[in-house]
Design a protein around this motif. Structure first.
Motif, PDB file in Angstrom:
ATOM      1  N   ALA A 181      10.696  14.517   2.440  1.00 20.22           N
ATOM      2  CA  ALA A 181      10.448  14.311   3.714  1.00 20.22           C
ATOM      3  C   ALA A 181       9.873  13.404   4.213  1.00 20.22           C
ATOM      4  O   ALA A 181       9.781  12.845   5.511  1.00 20.22           O
ATOM      5  N   VAL A 182       8.919  13.042   3.374  1.00 20.62           N
ATOM      6  CA  VAL A 182       7.612  11.642   3.234  1.00 20.62           C
ATOM      7  C   VAL A 182       8.950  10.773   3.813  1.00 20.62           C
ATOM      8  O   VAL A 182       8.119   9.895   4.422  1.00 20.62           O
ATOM      9  N   GLY A 183       9.638  10.428   2.371  1.00 14.94           N
ATOM     10  CA  GLY A 183      10.243   9.574   2.724  1.00 14.94           C
ATOM     11  C   GLY A 183      10.928   9.405   3.442  1.00 14.94           C
ATOM     12  O   GLY A 183      11.738   7.874   4.359  1.00 14.94           O
ATOM     13  N   GLU A 184      11.589  10.067   4.534  1.00 17.09           N
ATOM     14  CA  GLU A 184      12.706  10.586   5.543  1.00 17.09           C
ATOM     15  C   GLU A 184      11.520  10.165   6.497  1.00 17.09           C
ATOM     16  O   GLU A 184      11.875   9.487   7.795  1.00 17.09           O
ATOM     17  N   ARG A 185      10.747  10.497   6.860  1.00 20.10           N
ATOM     18  CA  ARG A 185       9.575  10.450   8.058  1.00 20.10           C
ATOM     19  C   ARG A 185       9.230   8.504   7.945  1.00 20.10           C
ATOM     20  O   ARG A 185       9.369   7.627   9.141  1.00 20.10           O
ATOM     21  N   ILE A 186       8.768   7.762   6.447  1.00 19.02           N
ATOM     22  CA  ILE A 186       8.396   6.291   6.463  1.00 19.02           C
ATOM     23  C   ILE A 186      10.082   5.936   7.286  1.00 19.02           C
ATOM     24  O   ILE A 186       9.484   4.525   7.924  1.00 19.02           O
ATOM     25  N   LYS A 187      11.209   5.904   6.843  1.00 22.26           N
ATOM     26  CA  LYS A 187      12.602   5.317   7.400  1.00 22.26           C
ATOM     27  C   LYS A 187      12.257   5.815   8.658  1.00 22.26           C
ATOM     28  O   LYS A 187      12.624   4.618   9.400  1.00 22.26           O
ATOM     29  N   ALA A 188      11.699   6.574   9.190  1.00 19.40           N
ATOM     30  CA  ALA A 188      12.253   6.503  10.747  1.00 19.40           C
ATOM     31  C   ALA A 188      10.515   6.070  11.252  1.00 19.40           C
ATOM     32  O   ALA A 188      11.080   5.229  12.551  1.00 19.40           O
ATOM     33  N   LEU A 189       9.793   5.945  10.933  1.00 15.23           N
ATOM     34  CA  LEU A 189       8.622   5.362  11.553  1.00 15.23           C
ATOM     35  C   LEU A 189       8.705   3.375  11.645  1.00 15.23           C
ATOM     36  O   LEU A 189       8.387   2.673  11.860  1.00 15.23           O
ATOM     37  N   LEU A 190       8.887   3.443  10.093  1.00 18.16           N
ATOM     38  CA  LEU A 190       9.278   1.768   9.655  1.00 18.16           C
ATOM     39  C   LEU A 190      10.389   1.067   9.598  1.00 18.16           C
ATOM     40  O   LEU A 190      10.691   0.049   9.477  1.00 18.16           O
ATOM     41  N   GLY A 191      11.315   2.181   9.559  1.00 15.35           N
ATOM     42  CA  GLY A 191      13.013   0.900   9.353  1.00 15.35           C
ATOM     43  C   GLY A 191      13.323   0.509   8.268  1.00 15.35           C
ATOM     44  O   GLY A 191      13.725   0.100   7.651  1.00 15.35           O
ATOM     45  N   VAL A 192      12.320   1.228   7.693  1.00 15.13           N
ATOM     46  CA  VAL A 192      13.090   1.011   5.890  1.00 15.13           C
ATOM     47  C   VAL A 192      11.959   1.709   4.819  1.00 15.13           C
ATOM     48  O   VAL A 192      12.072   2.451   5.208  1.00 15.13           O
ATOM     49  N   ASP A 193      13.531   2.191   3.469  1.00 22.07           N
ATOM     50  CA  ASP A 193      12.759   2.650   2.824  1.00 22.07           C
ATOM     51  C   ASP A 193      11.915   3.047   1.925  1.00 22.07           C
ATOM     52  O   ASP A 193      11.456   1.647   1.025  1.00 22.07           O
ATOM     53  N   PHE A 194      11.979   4.042   1.313  1.00 27.03           N
ATOM     54  CA  PHE A 194      10.311   3.844   0.480  1.00 27.03           C
ATOM     55  C   PHE A 194      11.226   3.920  -1.151  1.00 27.03           C
ATOM     56  O   PHE A 194      11.673   4.594  -1.595  1.00 27.03           O
ATOM     57  N   LEU A 195      10.799   2.551  -1.897  1.00 28.42           N
ATOM     58  CA  LEU A 195      11.526   2.588  -3.265  1.00 28.42           C
ATOM     59  C   LEU A 195      10.485   2.930  -4.001  1.00 28.42           C
ATOM     60  O   LEU A 195       9.691   2.244  -4.734  1.00 28.42           O
ATOM     61  N   GLU A 196      10.818   3.876  -5.145  1.00 34.16           N
ATOM     62  CA  GLU A 196       9.589   4.093  -5.912  1.00 34.16           C
ATOM     63  C   GLU A 196      10.354   2.730  -7.055  1.00 34.16           C
ATOM     64  O   GLU A 196      11.449   2.776  -7.687  1.00 34.16           O
ATOM     65  N   GLY A 197       9.403   2.660  -7.950  1.00 37.34           N
ATOM     66  CA  GLY A 197       9.624   2.491  -9.683  1.00 37.34           C
ATOM     67  C   GLY A 197       8.841   2.967 -10.669  1.00 37.34           C
ATOM     68  O   GLY A 197       7.978   4.179  -9.861  1.00 37.34           O
ATOM     69  N   TYR A 198       8.715   2.318 -11.669  1.00 37.12           N
ATOM     70  CA  TYR A 198       8.508   2.809 -12.763  1.00 37.12           C
ATOM     71  C   TYR A 198       7.434   1.706 -13.667  1.00 37.12           C
ATOM     72  O   TYR A 198       8.169   0.433 -13.789  1.00 37.12           O
ATOM     73  N   GLY A 199       6.264   1.543 -14.191  1.00 39.66           N
ATOM     74  CA  GLY A 199       5.884   1.088 -15.160  1.00 39.66           C
ATOM     75  C   GLY A 199       4.421   2.026 -15.819  1.00 39.66           C
ATOM     76  O   GLY A 199       3.662   2.524 -15.162  1.00 39.66           O
ATOM     77  N   LEU A 200       4.066   0.765 -16.300  1.00 39.97           N
ATOM     78  CA  LEU A 200       2.509   0.999 -17.212  1.00 39.97           C
ATOM     79  C   LEU A 200       1.589   0.311 -17.241  1.00 39.97           C
ATOM     80  O   LEU A 200       1.995  -1.316 -17.301  1.00 39.97           O
ATOM     81  N   SER A 201       0.514   0.373 -18.018  1.00 38.92           N
ATOM     82  CA  SER A 201      -0.364  -1.026 -18.146  1.00 38.92           C
ATOM     83  C   SER A 201       0.245  -1.278 -18.621  1.00 38.92           C
ATOM     84  O   SER A 201      -0.200  -2.771 -19.181  1.00 38.92           O
ATOM     85  N   GLU A 202       0.907  -0.816 -20.033  1.00 41.02           N
ATOM     86  CA  GLU A 202       1.026  -1.842 -20.747  1.00 41.02           C
ATOM     87  C   GLU A 202       2.329  -2.398 -20.512  1.00 41.02           C
ATOM     88  O   GLU A 202       3.561  -3.137 -21.965  1.00 41.02           O
TER      89      GLU A 202
END
Length: 547
Positions: A321-342
């Protein structure tokens, strides 16, 4: 799983990518040569050009070499909030071939001593308000110098402190004004140690992740291409620079491509919106919890945020739901990723084929697999196991901890794979999803909190007999720290949960101290006598499910 085997690899990007074989300082030098008058950073004091930043770095590196005596390969502590001085100090240290040791500015004196003793660092950078914490840490007398912003305030604090051998304080601005120039040239060997980033392990004590210039450059090069950063990129630098995500995505990569950093030292959602609108920010990496707070502003509609072209982050799953609201308000998708300190970034979502609450696909030069944590054999698609990764962005090992390094890697097909301790699965299109954690850890808004470290500090409380720290559900932070405590005899009548929490606040970083405290008569134990922490953790998760 490699980039070649995923279904939706961006067609405009190569599967493999060569890494520049240079010192990170060279990135600043190149950008300052290409864009000398261009703004590299904007903060509350105004704009700083690439020419000015490079000149400041040269003068600071000269001061470090000629006055303080910093040698090549020597670790230097960097204990500051995000500010222009952080950037100057960071690149000045690398200019000399020395090693940056960034420390979370929320850490208190009881936590700081380990970083100094573990690295053997004798020089530190700090803001004046945090100098008392450095002076109060274990081994403070081993420091021979601290370069300080707002030095007069620091000197007052030192004068009020107990008499002891004290390091010499050097004024940051005075060091720059002295005009020293480093005598030796920049060593471009990419395999020299550049940064020691402290993470935590199952022992509970922070461990130093050793990153060479090569592994850092592999990460920077990946961020630049995957996130489409170039000279006109403007980033909102709100994530802390001591953390690998803020350091690489919001500082080092923009400088590599000749972009601009718009700095927000302390999070404020309306200030962030104002900076995005005023400076036409194009890229913003942040945590889901921060984005949720940002969207909660009732003034958001009054800002022009149409300049944003890429928004993303990690540390926790982004709710649908938050991702959809970001798209509606900002016009872009929130793109998730993955990493660590390592190592980071290791996986990311392609902009045109992203999946929500998904780690993404393996990035350039990265091989990611799912192993059965007990047998070590690979599992088939859509089956849960431990995520293991081989990548040029991976660290070279834990500082002065060969045993931990050996235990952290497994060899597959002749390559070293890092055991992330995260449980997940890969779907039939090559996208990875996080399920749970194999290791014992609390993930509070993306910050790793290791229970044994907190337990050790809780045991310093005179009324605590035993303590076990677990993760508890938190609607905002994802997880929060909960302490299950057995009090000393006769303490129950005078010690409350609030007393324990307030005591912890003064001794631990804000993201670490327990937000919840439960008192029990005794803790469950295994046959060996060890505390059965998993039993408590499972009970807490069951409680959340029932509620």
């Amino acid at each position: 799983m490699t980039p070649q085997t995923v279904s939706h690899w961006p067609p405009h990007l190569p599967h493999q990518m060569a890494t520049p074989s240079t010192n990170l300082h060279f990135n600043l030098q190149v950008s300052a040569t290409r864009f000398p008058g261009k703004t590299v950073l904007i903060d509350e004091r105004g704009a700083l050009s690439y020419r000015e930043l490079l000149a400041a770095v040269e003068r600071m590196s000269g001061f470090l070499q000629n006055i303080v005596g910093v040698a090549a390969s020597e670790p230097v502590l960097l204990y500051m909030q995000n500010c222009r001085e952080f950037v100057i100090a960071y690149y000045a240290i690398l200019r000399l071939g020395a090693v940056v040791v960034p420390i979370n500015p929320m850490n208190k004196r009881g936590e700081l001593g380990h970083y100094r003793t573990d690295t053997g660092a004798c020089i530190a950078f700090s803001s004046a308000d945090m100098v008392p914490e450095l002076l109060g840490m274990e081994g403070a007398s081993e420091l021979r110098g601290i370069i300080v912003t707002n030095t007069p305030a620091a000197r007052r604090d030192m004068a009020a402190a107990p008499r002891r051998p004290a390091p010499e304080l050097h004024d940051f601005d005075g060091a720059l004004a002295a005009g020293h120039i480093a005598a030796r040239g920049v060593d471009q060997n990419p395999d020299q140690l550049a940064v020691i980033l402290y993470s935590s392990g199952t022992t509970g004590m922070p461990k130093g992740c050793m990153h060479t210039h090569r592994s850092m450059m592999a990460s920077i090069n990946t961020v630049a291409h995957w996130m489409n950063m170039q000279s006109e990129t403007v980033v909102l630098a709100a994530l802390p620079f001591f953390h690998i995500t803020g350091m690489q995505n919001m500082m080092n990569t923009p400088i590599f491509v000749g972009g601009t950093l718009v700095m927000l030292q302390r999070w404020n959602r309306d200030s962030a919106a104002d900076l995005i609108a005023r400076h036409k920010v194009t890229h913003w990496n942040t945590m889901p919890t921060v984005m949720i707070d940002f969207l909660a502003s009732d003034r958001l509609s009054s800002y022009d945020l149409r300049s944003l072209r890429r928004v993303g982050g990690g540390g926790a799953g982004m709710p649908q739901a938050v991702g959809e609201r970001i798209k509606a308000l900002l016009g872009v998708d929130f793109l998730e990723g993955y990493g660590l300190s390592e190592g980071m970034p290791l996986m990311g979502n392609p902009a045109n084929n992203f999946k929500r609450q998904c780690l993404g696909i393996p990035l350039f030069n990265t091989d990611t697999r799912i192993l059965d944590p007990e047998t070590g054999s690979e599992v088939s698609d859509n089956n849960v196991g431990e995520i293991v990764i081989s990548s040029d962005k991976m660290f070279s090992g834990y500082w002065r901890n060969e045993q931990a390094t050996r235990e952290a890697f497994v060899t597959l097909d002749g390559k070293p794979f890092f055991r992330t301790g995260d449980l997940g699965y890969v779907d039939d299109e090559g996208y990875f999803f996080l399920v749970d954690r194999l290791k014992r850890m609390v993930n509070a808004s993306g910050y790793k909190v290791w229970p044994t470290e907190i337990e050790a500090m809780l045991h310093e409380h005179p009324d605590v007999r035993e303590a076990c720290v677990i993760a508890a559900h938190d609607a905002y932070r994802g997880e929060t720290v909960k302490a299950v405590i057995v009090l000393q005899k006769n303490a129950a009548c005078r010690v409350s949960a609030t007393d324990i929490i307030e005591w912890c606040k003064g001794r631990m970083a804000a993201y670490k101290y327990p937000r919840l405290v439960e008192f029990v008569d005794e803790l469950p134990r295994l046959a060996t006598g060890k505390i059965a922490w998993r039993q408590l953790q499972d009970a807490e998760r069951e409680r959340k499910t029932v509620s």
